[in-house]
Design an enzyme around this catalytic site. Structure first.
Site, PDB file in Angstrom:
ATOM      1  N   HIS A  60       0.839  -1.212   0.000  1.00  0.00           N
ATOM      2  CA  HIS A  60       0.000   0.000   0.000  1.00  0.00           C
ATOM      3  C   HIS A  60       0.867   1.252   0.000  1.00  0.00           C
ATOM      4  CE1 HIS A  60      -3.854   2.011   1.775  1.00  0.00           C
ATOM      5  NE2 HIS A  60      -3.124   2.913   1.151  1.00  0.00           N
ATOM      6  N   HIS A  62       1.538   5.267  -2.304  1.00  0.00           N
ATOM      7  CA  HIS A  62       1.101   6.221  -3.330  1.00  0.00           C
ATOM      8  C   HIS A  62       2.340   6.775  -4.015  1.00  0.00           C
ATOM      9  CE1 HIS A  62      -3.048   6.340  -1.691  1.00  0.00           C
ATOM     10  NE2 HIS A  62      -2.418   6.097  -0.555  1.00  0.00           N
ATOM     11  N   LEU A  63       2.446   6.498  -5.317  1.00  0.00           N
ATOM     12  CA  LEU A  63       3.610   7.014  -6.057  1.00  0.00           C
ATOM     13  C   LEU A  63       3.272   8.317  -6.785  1.00  0.00           C
ATOM     14  CD1 LEU A  63       5.183   3.714  -7.479  1.00  0.00           C
ATOM     15  CD2 LEU A  63       5.838   4.998  -5.437  1.00  0.00           C
ATOM     16  N   ARG A  64       1.970   8.677  -6.800  1.00  0.00           N
ATOM     17  CA  ARG A  64       1.516   9.984  -7.316  1.00  0.00           C
ATOM     18  C   ARG A  64       1.750  10.201  -8.811  1.00  0.00           C
ATOM     19  NH1 ARG A  64      -1.515  10.459  -3.008  1.00  0.00           N
ATOM     20  NH2 ARG A  64      -0.508  11.254  -1.139  1.00  0.00           N
ATOM     21  N   ASN A  94      -5.225   6.341  -6.917  1.00  0.00           N
ATOM     22  CA  ASN A  94      -5.731   7.720  -6.885  1.00  0.00           C
ATOM     23  C   ASN A  94      -4.754   8.687  -7.554  1.00  0.00           C
ATOM     24  OD1 ASN A  94      -3.964   7.344  -4.748  1.00  0.00           O
ATOM     25  ND2 ASN A  94      -5.041   8.702  -3.363  1.00  0.00           N
ATOM     26  N   ASP A 305       1.591   2.842   3.540  1.00  0.00           N
ATOM     27  CA  ASP A 305       0.693   3.939   3.140  1.00  0.00           C
ATOM     28  C   ASP A 305       1.516   5.210   2.872  1.00  0.00           C
ATOM     29  OD1 ASP A 305      -1.508   5.355   2.346  1.00  0.00           O
ATOM     30  OD2 ASP A 305      -2.539   5.288   4.277  1.00  0.00           O
ATOM     31  N   HIS A 309       3.290  14.401   0.132  1.00  0.00           N
ATOM     32  CA  HIS A 309       2.615  15.669  -0.173  1.00  0.00           C
ATOM     33  C   HIS A 309       3.652  16.781  -0.204  1.00  0.00           C
ATOM     34  CE1 HIS A 309      -1.463  14.254  -0.114  1.00  0.00           C
ATOM     35  NE2 HIS A 309      -1.288  13.689   1.057  1.00  0.00           N
TER      36      HIS A 309
END
Lengths: 428, 312
Positions: A60, A62-64, A94, A305, A309
């Site tokens: 889980h 996020h590589l964006r 996402n 996770d 940002h």
């Protein structure tokens, strides 16, 4: 090219290897594990005093990429993963455009092939556009290379749609990962609802917002007899509900993240936006319950996770700040420091929860050092201490609440497909 | 004595001595407001900016007059009229104001913690004029000033705060301040409008207004915001008024010399009847005067930091 890792303490759950051995890598494969190997023409890595583990798998993150490359991209994200000892990562859908169709999956896989430092496995969306209205093309996603489906970041609000998603996905034998959050209950909350939110005058997200949906997923899974995976478990009652369901034979697996066993909502004091995450950091009681859940195997997987940002999205009013924290480069050290060194779990359990179980969930042939398998290897010295400095992270983003923490067990070496990517704590 | 922090962000962070010192200073300032010549040189050469991201009449006017009575140069920024409307970040706006040589920035903001963020990034002193649901410290200081003026002390007094506690920054600041000063605080309001775990702050929480009012020395009635009804936090204004509104009957539960307070603006007939608002024990209008005095005291104390510090 041959690579010999000498004198490391090797743990492999699948084959049961547990002791000091040499490990030989031939090209991209594990060639053998035995005592005192001395083949000719090898590059040698001395792993004396260190653990040699199957490469860590993150179920889980996020590589964006695509869409939010200013926060992270596949190159920077996989560099960060490699520094954290991860050799395979599964990235959430996402993105922008959302990973809800074949072409985005292929884009990620192609880019990862060109620029990735570790193996990248895309997770597809459950619903088109993550909107919770219509099913995404789950079959096509699977055949394009997606390893699971999830609307992570959003819950699938409709129980009926979630039931259909589970039924439909089961046809393709692909895992469904549920982000459990009753958004009506969570309302416009920005941190855990409790004493600290009252102290800070911030709107709270009750633990019940997670727990009611965990209960729903368990009931659906039991009713349909179809597996479900619960993402980022953060509350005591969620752990208890899952424990009970497992006792009844429900096909549920679940994960938690290092911040849910390392921090409480008090980390938000002073309006520290780096401690803003969803689900939110909870109370001491929840932290203890998550730790117990890990110890008794209610919790199968520890995932990062990793949620990068940009600083401009964090250096704002707490309520307006983005939710999430980077995690690749602190996950292994937090597990070592908070769970292994205090004797809560063994290194063998660490391998299960950070390598073997996530590989099983995603249906990928990783998580083992069995001869013949791909040479994804993580080497760690659990006695080496360091101070967390987010400015030194390989990730583009520095949003970590762990700055200044003194931890043990940074990844010392990371080998991906037989190639050393990190050696002596340095990215090659 | 000097305030420890360069900013006044909340009463949560102040010691009893600091609160006492502010209230004592305000006492002196009150003479200025009631005198014929409302002009003192205390803030001569100082620059004060009010930065309001929410509407306000009395708090803003009160700060402006406080600055003017003490000869400061003052200016206002309206969030809608400035570059804020163009999407400028709070930190950037703050730095811009800072670089113009401002000594004190007074901020009101809909997000809890916004003044804290601003304070970290500017050299100027920051005064919180209300942040989200968090604090409204100058309101609580003027409330405490008013109580102390009438009752002589805060210690041992029973103060009942009635209404929407959950969304109220006035209630939070008063709870921090009053408990620190030794008062006994009781709260009453609809269960949907009470913050969780508030009892851990050492206050008593009641589900009926009667219990909270018994033997109260002071009643602080809070404004009920009508939009809460739309979010289903209570069924109707009528029902709220019936169970939590203050009327003369309920007033009899309190001590004979009870003080009736309200931060304004009042919804007459909702949280209190006109008879109670205009009661002989109502100090609602005096609170307004005291608000100016307390804000003068704060501006004076914060701009005086760094001067004579060694003398203390």
């Amino acid at each position: 090219m041959k690579l010999l890792i000498k004198n490391g303490y090797i743990i492999d759950v699948k084959t049961g290897i547990d002791g000091i051995y040499d490990l030989l890598v031939d090209d991209d494969r594990i060639a053998g594990i035995s005592k005192d190997m001395d083949p000719e023409g090898c590059e040698i890595i001395d792993a004396g005093g260190k653990y040699v583990l199957p490469g860590l798998v993150d179920a889980h993150c996020h590589l964006r990429d695509p869409g939010f490359e200013y926060k992270e991209d596949i190159e920077s994200g996989t560099r960060s993963a490699a520094m954290g000892g991860f050799t395979s990562v599964a990235c959430m859908p996402n993105t922008n455009p959302v990973t809800d169709n074949e072409s985005v999956v292929k884009y990620i896989l192609n880019k990862a092939k060109r620029e990735g430092y570790v193996n990248v496995y895309p997770i597809g969306a459950i619903t088109k556009g993550l909107k919770g209205e219509e099913l995404a093309e789950i079959g096509e996603l699977k055949f394009a290379g997606a390893v699971a489906v999830s609307d992570d970041g959003n819950p699938v609000k409709s129980s009926s749609l979630m039931k259909k998603a589970m039924q439909y996905a089961s046809m393709f034998d692909i895992a469904v990962i549920s982000h459990c959050e009753d958004t009506d209950l969570a309302e416009d909350g920005v941190m855990n609802e409790g004493f600290t939110s009252t102290m800070l005058g911030l709107k709270g997200i009750p633990a019940a917002a997670e727990e009611t949906m965990v209960a729903r997923e368990l009931i659906l899974s039991e009713y349909l007899d179809i597996p479900i995976h619960i993402a980022h478990v953060s509350t005591a009652l969620s752990v208890e509900l899952i424990r009970n369901a497992k006792k009844r034979g429900v096909k549920v697996t679940c994960e938690t993240c290092p911040h849910y066993f390392s921090l409480t909502d008090e980390a938000c004091m002073g309006y520290d936006t780096n401690a803003k995450v969803n689900p939110p950091l909870r109370t001491d009681k929840d932290v203890q319950a998550v730790i117990e859940g890990i110890a008794d195997d209610t919790i199968d997987i520890i995932a990062t996770d990793h949620a990068p940002h940009h600083i401009d999205e964090k250096r704002v009013e707490f309520s307006l700040a983005a939710s999430g924290m980077v995690g690749f480069e602190t996950a292994l050290p937090l597990v070592v420091t908070k769970l292994v060194r205090p004797g809560i779990i063994t290194m063998r359990k660490l391998v299960e929860k950070m390598s073997l179980n996530p590989a099983k969930l995603l249906g990928i042939s990783k998580g083992t050092l069995e001869p013949g398998s791909t040479a994804d290897i993580t080497i760690v010295d659990i006695n080496a201490k360091f101070t967390v400095d987010p400015e030194k992270f390989e990730s583009k983003s520095k949003n970590s609440p762990f700055a200044g923490f003194e931890l043990y067990g940074q990844a010392w070496g990371t080998i991906v497909n037989g190639k050393p990517v990190v050696s002596e704590n340095i990215l090659l | 004595m000097v305030l420890k922090s360069k900013d006044l962000l909340g009463l949560k962070d102040l010691t009893a001595e600091e609160i006492e010192h502010i209230l004592d200073t305000a006492k002196a300032m009150k003479y200025v407001i009631t005198s014929n010549n409302k002009r003192t040189p205390h803030l001569q050469g100082k620059s004060i900016v009010t930065l309001f991201y929410e509407n306000s009449t009395r708090t803003r006017l009160s700060f402006e007059l406080a600055s003017k009575y003490m000869s400061a140069s003052s200016a206002n920024i309206n969030s809608s009229a400035s570059s804020v409307a163009k999407g400028e970040s709070l930190i950037d706006t703050g730095k811009t104001i800072d670089m113009m040589g401002t000594d004190v920035i007074i901020i009101r903001h809909p997000q809890s913690g916004a003044p804290h963020l601003l304070a970290k990034h500017v050299k100027a002193s920051v005064i919180n004029a209300g942040d989200g649901m968090n604090e409204h410290p100058t309101q609580a200081l003027l409330d405490m000033f008013t109580i102390r003026e009438k009752k002589g002390t805060l210690r041992g007094l029973k103060v009942a705060i009635i209404g929407d506690i959950y969304h109220s920054r006035v209630a939070r600041s008063n709870i921090w301040g009053l408990t620190r000063m030794g008062a006994e605080v009781s709260l009453a309001g609809p269960a949907t409008l009470l913050p969780p775990k508030m009892e851990m702050l050492g206050v008593k929480i009641y589900s009926t207004v009667h219990e909270a009012l018994i033997n109260a020395d002071v009643i602080i009635s809070l404004r009920m915001q009508l939009e809460r009804q739309k979010k289903a936090l209570f069924p109707s204004i009528r029902e709220y008024s019936r169970f939590f509104g203050l009327d003369e009957n309920r007033l009899r539960l309190a001590k004979k010399d009870v003080l009736i307070m309200h931060p304004g603006p009042i919804n007459r007939g909702v949280e209190l009847t006109s008879a109670v608002a205009d009661h002989e024990h109502s100090v609602i209008n005096e609170q307004v005067t005291n608000g100016v005095a307390v804000r003068m005291a704060l501006l004076y104390l914060l701009t005086r930091r760094g001067i004579n510090e060694t003398a203390d």
